[in-house]
Scaffold this active site. Structure first.
Site, PDB file in Angstrom:
ATOM      1  N   GLN A   1      74.846  -4.984  -4.096  1.00 59.89           N
ATOM      2  CA  GLN A   1      76.223  -5.480  -4.320  1.00 59.89           C
ATOM      3  C   GLN A   1      76.376  -6.005  -5.757  1.00 59.89           C
ATOM      4  O   GLN A   1      75.404  -6.243  -6.468  1.00 59.89           O
ATOM      5  CB  GLN A   1      76.612  -6.558  -3.296  1.00 59.89           C
ATOM      6  CG  GLN A   1      76.474  -6.121  -1.836  1.00 59.89           C
ATOM      7  CD  GLN A   1      77.388  -4.986  -1.387  1.00 59.89           C
ATOM      8  OE1 GLN A   1      77.036  -4.205  -0.547  1.00 59.89           O
ATOM      9  NE2 GLN A   1      78.564  -4.892  -1.973  1.00 59.89           N
TER      10      GLN A   1
ATOM     11  N   ARG B   1      46.739  12.196   9.833  1.00 53.70           N
ATOM     12  CA  ARG B   1      45.565  12.067   8.957  1.00 53.70           C
ATOM     13  C   ARG B   1      45.933  12.020   7.480  1.00 53.70           C
ATOM     14  O   ARG B   1      45.128  12.365   6.618  1.00 53.70           O
ATOM     15  CB  ARG B   1      44.555  13.197   9.247  1.00 53.70           C
ATOM     16  CG  ARG B   1      44.051  13.105  10.687  1.00 53.70           C
ATOM     17  CD  ARG B   1      43.095  14.180  11.098  1.00 53.70           C
ATOM     18  NE  ARG B   1      42.829  14.035  12.535  1.00 53.70           N
ATOM     19  CZ  ARG B   1      41.930  13.202  13.063  1.00 53.70           C
ATOM     20  NH1 ARG B   1      41.194  12.461  12.283  1.00 53.70           N
ATOM     21  NH2 ARG B   1      41.779  13.117  14.374  1.00 53.70           N
TER      22      ARG B   1
ATOM     23  N   LYS C   1      47.057   5.930   4.944  1.00 53.04           N
ATOM     24  CA  LYS C   1      48.073   6.154   3.919  1.00 53.04           C
ATOM     25  C   LYS C   1      48.574   4.813   3.386  1.00 53.04           C
ATOM     26  O   LYS C   1      48.334   3.767   3.977  1.00 53.04           O
ATOM     27  CB  LYS C   1      49.223   6.989   4.489  1.00 53.04           C
ATOM     28  CG  LYS C   1      49.022   8.486   4.260  1.00 53.04           C
ATOM     29  CD  LYS C   1      49.087   8.843   2.762  1.00 53.04           C
ATOM     30  CE  LYS C   1      48.888  10.329   2.531  1.00 53.04           C
ATOM     31  NZ  LYS C   1      48.149  10.680   1.327  1.00 53.04           N
TER      32      LYS C   1
ATOM     33  N   TYR D   1      39.384   8.672   2.167  1.00 54.55           N
ATOM     34  CA  TYR D   1      40.559   8.458   2.999  1.00 54.55           C
ATOM     35  C   TYR D   1      40.355   7.269   3.930  1.00 54.55           C
ATOM     36  O   TYR D   1      39.445   7.265   4.747  1.00 54.55           O
ATOM     37  CB  TYR D   1      40.901   9.708   3.828  1.00 54.55           C
ATOM     38  CG  TYR D   1      42.169   9.505   4.605  1.00 54.55           C
ATOM     39  CD1 TYR D   1      43.392   9.581   3.963  1.00 54.55           C
ATOM     40  CD2 TYR D   1      42.143   9.169   5.947  1.00 54.55           C
ATOM     41  CE1 TYR D   1      44.577   9.337   4.651  1.00 54.55           C
ATOM     42  CE2 TYR D   1      43.313   8.924   6.645  1.00 54.55           C
ATOM     43  CZ  TYR D   1      44.525   9.011   5.988  1.00 54.55           C
ATOM     44  OH  TYR D   1      45.688   8.756   6.661  1.00 54.55           O
TER      45      TYR D   1
ATOM     46  N   GLY E   1      41.458 -13.781  -6.383  1.00 56.54           N
ATOM     47  CA  GLY E   1      42.569 -14.192  -7.258  1.00 56.54           C
ATOM     48  C   GLY E   1      43.868 -13.442  -7.072  1.00 56.54           C
ATOM     49  O   GLY E   1      44.929 -13.948  -7.370  1.00 56.54           O
ATOM     50  N   ASN E   2      43.797 -12.183  -6.599  1.00 60.44           N
ATOM     51  CA  ASN E   2      45.005 -11.365  -6.487  1.00 60.44           C
ATOM     52  C   ASN E   2      44.714 -10.249  -5.495  1.00 60.44           C
ATOM     53  O   ASN E   2      43.618  -9.687  -5.516  1.00 60.44           O
ATOM     54  CB  ASN E   2      45.300 -10.775  -7.887  1.00 60.44           C
ATOM     55  CG  ASN E   2      46.688 -10.182  -7.979  1.00 60.44           C
ATOM     56  OD1 ASN E   2      47.016  -9.251  -7.261  1.00 60.44           O
ATOM     57  ND2 ASN E   2      47.499 -10.731  -8.857  1.00 60.44           N
TER      58      ASN E   2
ATOM     59  N   ASP F   1      51.645   3.673   3.102  1.00 56.75           N
ATOM     60  CA  ASP F   1      52.702   3.061   3.907  1.00 56.75           C
ATOM     61  C   ASP F   1      53.451   2.015   3.075  1.00 56.75           C
ATOM     62  O   ASP F   1      53.368   0.804   3.337  1.00 56.75           O
ATOM     63  CB  ASP F   1      52.112   2.479   5.204  1.00 56.75           C
ATOM     64  CG  ASP F   1      51.391   3.563   6.007  1.00 56.75           C
ATOM     65  OD1 ASP F   1      51.673   4.751   5.780  1.00 56.75           O
ATOM     66  OD2 ASP F   1      50.538   3.216   6.828  1.00 56.75           O
TER      67      ASP F   1
ATOM     68  N   ASP G   1      47.723  -2.596   6.906  1.00 53.47           N
ATOM     69  CA  ASP G   1      47.385  -2.125   8.256  1.00 53.47           C
ATOM     70  C   ASP G   1      46.066  -2.785   8.601  1.00 53.47           C
ATOM     71  O   ASP G   1      45.033  -2.458   8.018  1.00 53.47           O
ATOM     72  CB  ASP G   1      47.267  -0.594   8.246  1.00 53.47           C
ATOM     73  CG  ASP G   1      46.813  -0.034   9.588  1.00 53.47           C
ATOM     74  OD1 ASP G   1      46.414  -0.814  10.470  1.00 53.47           O
ATOM     75  OD2 ASP G   1      46.840   1.208   9.729  1.00 53.47           O
TER      76      ASP G   1
ATOM     77  N   ASP H   1      51.135  11.743  15.306  1.00 51.35           N
ATOM     78  CA  ASP H   1      51.079  10.482  14.532  1.00 51.35           C
ATOM     79  C   ASP H   1      52.265  10.357  13.572  1.00 51.35           C
ATOM     80  O   ASP H   1      52.118   9.849  12.450  1.00 51.35           O
ATOM     81  CB  ASP H   1      49.762  10.365  13.758  1.00 51.35           C
ATOM     82  CG  ASP H   1      48.572  10.048  14.661  1.00 51.35           C
ATOM     83  OD1 ASP H   1      48.758   9.942  15.887  1.00 51.35           O
ATOM     84  OD2 ASP H   1      47.450   9.910  14.130  1.00 51.35           O
TER      85      ASP H   1
ATOM     86  N   LYS I   1      53.131   5.932   7.699  1.00 52.10           N
ATOM     87  CA  LYS I   1      52.616   7.302   7.683  1.00 52.10           C
ATOM     88  C   LYS I   1      53.125   8.092   6.473  1.00 52.10           C
ATOM     89  O   LYS I   1      53.423   9.281   6.567  1.00 52.10           O
ATOM     90  CB  LYS I   1      52.964   8.047   8.992  1.00 52.10           C
ATOM     91  CG  LYS I   1      52.484   7.347  10.260  1.00 52.10           C
ATOM     92  CD  LYS I   1      50.971   7.306  10.388  1.00 52.10           C
ATOM     93  CE  LYS I   1      50.524   6.615  11.666  1.00 52.10           C
ATOM     94  NZ  LYS I   1      50.394   5.143  11.494  1.00 52.10           N
TER      95      LYS I   1
HETATM   96  C1  F6R Z   1      47.718   8.576   9.204  1.00 59.58           C
HETATM   97  C2  F6R Z   1      47.009   7.888  10.275  1.00 59.58           C
HETATM   98  C3  F6R Z   1      46.567   8.656  11.473  1.00 59.58           C
HETATM   99  C4  F6R Z   1      45.050   8.796  11.520  1.00 59.58           C
HETATM  100  C5  F6R Z   1      44.582   9.598  12.748  1.00 59.58           C
HETATM  101  C6  F6R Z   1      43.063   9.608  12.866  1.00 59.58           C
HETATM  102  O1  F6R Z   1      47.953   7.715   8.146  1.00 59.58           O
HETATM  103  O2  F6R Z   1      46.733   6.717  10.199  1.00 59.58           O
HETATM  104  O3  F6R Z   1      47.182   9.916  11.543  1.00 59.58           O
HETATM  105  O4  F6R Z   1      44.577   9.397  10.343  1.00 59.58           O
HETATM  106  O5  F6R Z   1      45.102   9.027  13.925  1.00 59.58           O
HETATM  107  O6  F6R Z   1      42.639   8.298  12.887  1.00 59.58           O
HETATM  108  P1  F6R Z   1      41.121   7.820  12.998  1.00 59.58           P
HETATM  109  O7  F6R Z   1      40.348   8.577  11.967  1.00 59.58           O
HETATM  110  O8  F6R Z   1      41.195   6.351  12.710  1.00 59.58           O
HETATM  111  O9  F6R Z   1      40.679   8.115  14.397  1.00 59.58           O
HETATM  112 MG    MG Z   2      46.556   2.706  10.897  1.00 61.41          MG
HETATM  113 MG    MG Z   3      50.425   2.539   8.750  1.00 62.79          MG
END
Ligand code: F6R
Ligand code: MG
Ligand code: MG
Length: 364
Positions: free
Chosen positions: A241, A265, A231, A228, A103-104, A233, A11, A286, A132
């Site tokens: 097959q 969130r 996520k 945090y 490197g990775n 994702d 992301d 979200d 999400k």
């Molecule tokens: C969940 C996600 C969203 C954000 C929420 C607050 O993975 O990406 O639910 O956590 O929109 O976002 P911020 O803190 O970037 O404003």
């Molecule tokens: Mg995002």
């Molecule tokens: Mg995402």
């Protein structure tokens, strides 16, 4: 022909908010991979999105964990981040946890699922991409695909699948791994798979031939960042097959919108809704969390496809049930089990609130 498929995602900026991706960012990603392919690094590529995640699907002959391929992915994310920043997209560059490539891309923020195999006469692959939600989200569907005869009839009546599959399970918190044989050890295995926030299926192998059948991204963004950031994702690549489950057996688990962690969130449980690529724009609270499935045939490493596999009215009922579940859970507001349990809130705002109130707690 030995071929490697690398799916590397990040992301690097959402449009609007965290709901989707901007076409200019995707276009930049495409241009980068087109030039890498013309230079001979890639055999083929497909750039797509799931929600606010940019997905780089690449085939090549360099094997897994290859520095050149990982650097290409990293540089692509960096250049796409520059586009995201110029458009002031939300959270531009959020998954790139490091300043420089070393490197990775493992441990640097992006999610990675890679496998190397000898391409069969007809090589069918399905790439699942979710938004999400977190990396353990594939545990239940992978279990059903490769170990549950009520889902996969091939386990019962196809002689080339009858001996079963082996599951490589990772403890994502302690960085340990273990291998379970199915069906012999399913009761032991389910003790762990049923706790997807800590244990995630990394790979599945055909037991008799040892061939790789599936691989997923198990990177935990919060564990890498210590806070945090978003996520995981996750993505998952599944071969289909022949000695592997049929396309319909691989998609069948998603007819049940199982509950996964993520959503608003990254702090809520909610149903995983299977959708067509164009519908992977999680907006309601979200979410709810989404999964898309891109199907390809490989032809000497060339990606023939994709077919947008959940773009099918047969999954309407799963979407309908997901909406009913979403309504039901949303009515619980900030209460568990809609909101995640305290231990899982460790990497959200929870520690700040706890720190602030620490001195006000008295012994009873
Ligand atoms: C969940 C996600 C969203 C954000 C929420 C607050 O993975 O990406 O639910 O956590 O929109 O976002 P911020 O803190 O970037 O404003
Ligand atoms: Mg995002
Ligand atoms: Mg995402």
């Amino acid at each position: 022909m030995e071929i490697t498929i690398s799916v590397i995602k990040a992301d690097i900026g959402g449009y609007v908010g965290h709901s989707s991706s901007h076409p200019d960012v995707v276009e930049k990603g495409r241009q980068k991979l087109i030039s890498a392919q013309s230079e001979g690094l890639l055999t083929d590529h497909h750039v797509t999105v799931c929600g606010d995640d940019l997905q780089l699907i690449m085939t090549h002959q360099k094997g897994t964990d290859n520095e050149q391929i990982h650097k290409l992915a990293w540089d692509t994310f960096v250049e796409c981040t520059a586009v995201a920043k110029s458009l002031k997209l939300h959270g531009a560059g959020q998954d790139l946890l490091s300043e420089a490539f070393s490197g990775n891309v493992r441990g640097m923020g992006p999610g990675i699922a890679e496998m190397q195999f000898s391409e069969r006469e007809a090589e069918t692959i399905i790439i699942f991409m979710a938004d999400k939600t977190s990396s353990g989200a594939w545990n239940l569907p992978l279990y059903k695909m490769f170990a549950d005869p009520f889902n996969t009839i091939g386990l019962v009546i196809a002689s080339n699948m009858h001996s079963g599959f082996a599951f490589e399970v990772h403890d994502v918190k302690e960085s340990k791994k273990i291998r379970f044989n199915a069906p012999e050890e399913i009761y032991d295995m389910l003790v762990y798979l049923g706790a997807p926030s800590r244990y995630a299926v990394k790979a599945v192998y055909h037991k008799e031939s040892g061939e790789i059948a599936a691989v997923s991204s198990t990177e935990k963004l919060s564990l890498m960042a210590g806070r945090y950031v978003g996520k995981d994702d996750p993505v998952c690549v599944v071969r289909s097959q022949g000695k592997f489950p049929a396309v319909g057996e691989i998609l069948e688990p998603f007819s049940f919108p199982h509950i996964v962690e993520g959503w608003m969130r990254g702090s809520h449980n909610g149903p995983l809704m299977p959708v067509a690529c164009g519908q992977s724009n999680p907006c309601r609270f979200d979410g709810p969390p989404r999964v898309v499935a891109a199907g390809f045939q490989l032809a000497n490493g060339k990606l023939v496809g994709p077919r947008d596999l959940f773009d099918d009215p047969a999954f309407d009922e799963a979407r309908h049930q997901a909406n009913i579940l979403a309504d039901f859970l949303r009515r619980m507001g900030p209460f568990e089990p809609h909101r995640l349990p305290l231990e899982e809130m460790e990497y959200t705002t929870m520690p700040e609130v706890a720190r602030k109130l620490e001195s006000r707690f008295e012994d009873i």
